[in-house]
Write a protein that holds these residues in place. Sequence first.
Motif, short mmCIF file in Angstrom:
data_model
loop_
_atom_site.label_atom_id
_atom_site.label_comp_id
_atom_site.label_asym_id
_atom_site.label_seq_id
_atom_site.Cartn_x
_atom_site.Cartn_y
_atom_site.Cartn_z
N TRP A 355 0.84 -1.19 0.00
CA TRP A 355 0.00 0.00 0.00
C TRP A 355 0.88 1.25 0.00
CZ3 TRP A 355 -4.46 -1.11 -1.65
CH2 TRP A 355 -5.08 -2.32 -1.31
N ALA A 356 0.60 2.13 -0.94
CA ALA A 356 1.48 3.27 -1.17
C ALA A 356 1.18 4.44 -0.24
CB ALA A 356 1.36 3.74 -2.63
N GLY A 357 2.25 5.11 0.18
CA GLY A 357 2.11 6.36 0.90
C GLY A 357 1.98 7.52 -0.07
N VAL A 358 2.07 8.73 0.46
CA VAL A 358 1.87 9.92 -0.38
C VAL A 358 3.05 10.89 -0.32
CG1 VAL A 358 -0.64 9.80 -0.26
CG2 VAL A 358 0.61 11.08 1.50
N GLU A 359 4.05 10.58 0.49
CA GLU A 359 5.16 11.53 0.67
C GLU A 359 6.12 11.46 -0.51
OE1 GLU A 359 5.00 13.66 2.92
OE2 GLU A 359 3.44 12.76 4.18
N SER A 360 6.57 12.63 -0.95
CA SER A 360 7.47 12.69 -2.11
C SER A 360 8.90 12.95 -1.65
CB SER A 360 7.01 13.78 -3.07
OG SER A 360 6.95 15.03 -2.43
N GLU A 361 9.78 13.19 -2.61
CA GLU A 361 11.21 13.32 -2.34
C GLU A 361 11.51 14.41 -1.32
OE1 GLU A 361 15.28 12.95 -4.93
OE2 GLU A 361 13.55 13.96 -5.83
N GLY A 362 12.31 14.06 -0.32
CA GLY A 362 12.71 15.00 0.71
C GLY A 362 11.83 15.03 1.93
N ALA A 363 10.65 14.37 1.88
CA ALA A 363 9.75 14.36 3.03
C ALA A 363 10.23 13.38 4.10
CB ALA A 363 8.34 13.99 2.58
N ALA A 364 9.86 13.65 5.35
CA ALA A 364 10.22 12.76 6.45
C ALA A 364 9.42 11.47 6.36
CB ALA A 364 9.95 13.45 7.78
N CYS A 365 10.04 10.35 6.78
CA CYS A 365 9.38 9.05 6.72
C CYS A 365 9.94 8.15 7.81
CB CYS A 365 9.58 8.39 5.36
SG CYS A 365 11.32 8.15 4.92
N CYS A 382 12.37 10.44 2.36
CA CYS A 382 11.95 9.81 1.12
C CYS A 382 12.92 10.19 0.01
CB CYS A 382 10.53 10.25 0.73
SG CYS A 382 9.24 9.57 1.80
N LYS A 383 13.45 9.18 -0.68
CA LYS A 383 14.41 9.41 -1.75
C LYS A 383 14.01 8.59 -2.98
CE LYS A 383 18.15 10.45 1.47
NZ LYS A 383 19.55 10.20 1.86
N ALA A 384 14.36 9.08 -4.14
CA ALA A 384 13.95 8.45 -5.39
C ALA A 384 14.78 7.21 -5.70
CB ALA A 384 14.07 9.45 -6.53
N PHE A 385 14.12 6.15 -6.15
CA PHE A 385 14.81 4.99 -6.67
C PHE A 385 15.55 5.37 -7.95
CE2 PHE A 385 11.46 2.40 -4.43
CZ PHE A 385 12.32 1.66 -3.64
N CYS A 386 16.69 4.73 -8.21
CA CYS A 386 17.37 4.88 -9.49
C CYS A 386 18.06 3.56 -9.83
CB CYS A 386 18.37 6.04 -9.47
SG CYS A 386 19.74 5.85 -8.31
N ALA A 387 18.53 3.43 -11.06
CA ALA A 387 19.16 2.19 -11.52
C ALA A 387 20.67 2.37 -11.62
CB ALA A 387 18.59 1.79 -12.87
N LEU A 388 21.43 1.37 -11.22
CA LEU A 388 22.88 1.44 -11.28
C LEU A 388 23.40 1.23 -12.69
CD1 LEU A 388 23.83 -0.59 -8.07
CD2 LEU A 388 23.23 1.82 -8.30
#
Length: 418
Positions: A355-365, A382-388
């Motif tokens: 179940w997904a939350g609503v906080e975006s990049e930089g928000a406290a979690c 909250c930080k964005a996923f990326c690919a290596l």
Amino acid sequence: MTSFRSLKQYWLAPLLAAPLACESGEVRDARYDAPVIADSDESTPSASSSTPLTLGSAPFDATPAQKEALYWVNTYRSRAGLQPVHQLGTLNRAAGAHAAYVLSNPDLYEGGMSVHEQKPGRPAYTGERFWDRLTGAGYSGEAFREVIAYQASPAAAVAHWLETVYHRLPLLHPESTHLGYGDASASGEYVNVLDLGTDPKKVAVVPHGVVWPPEGASDVPLSWDGAETPAPPAPPTGFPSGPVITLQFADRANFVVHKTTIRDVAQDVALGHVRLSSETDPNLGGDAAVVIYTHTPLLPGRTYKVVVEGQLDGTEFLRGWTFTTRDSASCDLAEQDCPVGKACYATLEANVCAWAGVESEGAACEFQNDCAAGFTCIDKTCKAFCALDAGDAMACAHVCTGGAASKLPIPGAGVCRQ
């Protein structure tokens, strides 16, 4: 690597990230004439399409959240072949007031009081039972059902109700005609309330019953975690089970189940399953319905056939239909290919839909799925996923500011550094 948070949601523990030199190049149930819905453009209904249909009418003062809940309820009803329910301001006000009351009085419910009740004398009291609250709000129809969830969005709340045993039935009930939705949130806690009303003068006729997943549905989830209040009977080895499968009629129907089967079409194998009906489950005492779920999760990308035999109003009844499961038990961090209301998150074992939350990049979690789809919780942020992989469309070098990223303990996965 998962953990649970209260209020019956899956919440994933935060991952630990190591610095990376980036190279370039995721319930509770209480008891007008609508136009017939035209067929959807989808020739094969998806159980988890991410686009709601704009169906039913909403009052002029409905909030975006209330409209979102209406759209999703009617989207599922459309896929089940049902007429839409219509949203009323009276029911919206009753539902919204109760959501605020529940959120403001946690001590009552932690002490064992039903979440569908209110205690007189508390601030914002609007009625002890949901039918009292609907009447008090000015609703002139007949109070029908109330369901409650604890999700971060209306879409997730409706999807959560739809995957359960007891909460699904009111939403897909042929006698439901009016709807009200309200929610409240504070300090990362959420309450969603959906109230349903009916017109007792209208007679719903569904001679073949209402099934879910619908006939020919694709992308059906493989499993169900059993997280619901009241708690449904567990399979012999416990949950997770297969997804919940239902067939229901109007309450006036006299429906008796004799036999149910579910088969893997490719292997022609009958699967063991739990079967619930009013004869065996007191929580279904008011419903002309049968519920089944297999003892273990279903296999990905397989077609299953369900057959229900019994009697309907004294006449022999037989209904059979098929559906197909989603292609994988895992999910894709880049595609975010999870069902409605859920997002793909990484764990040490595999990527999972939660179940997904609503906080975006930089928000406290605190937990991974405090964060919205495409993000995870690292160092309580909250930080964005990326690919290596430098050649991937989500390569850290491309999506992260300055290419700064950290490596996750998951093959090929990283997160952008703030």
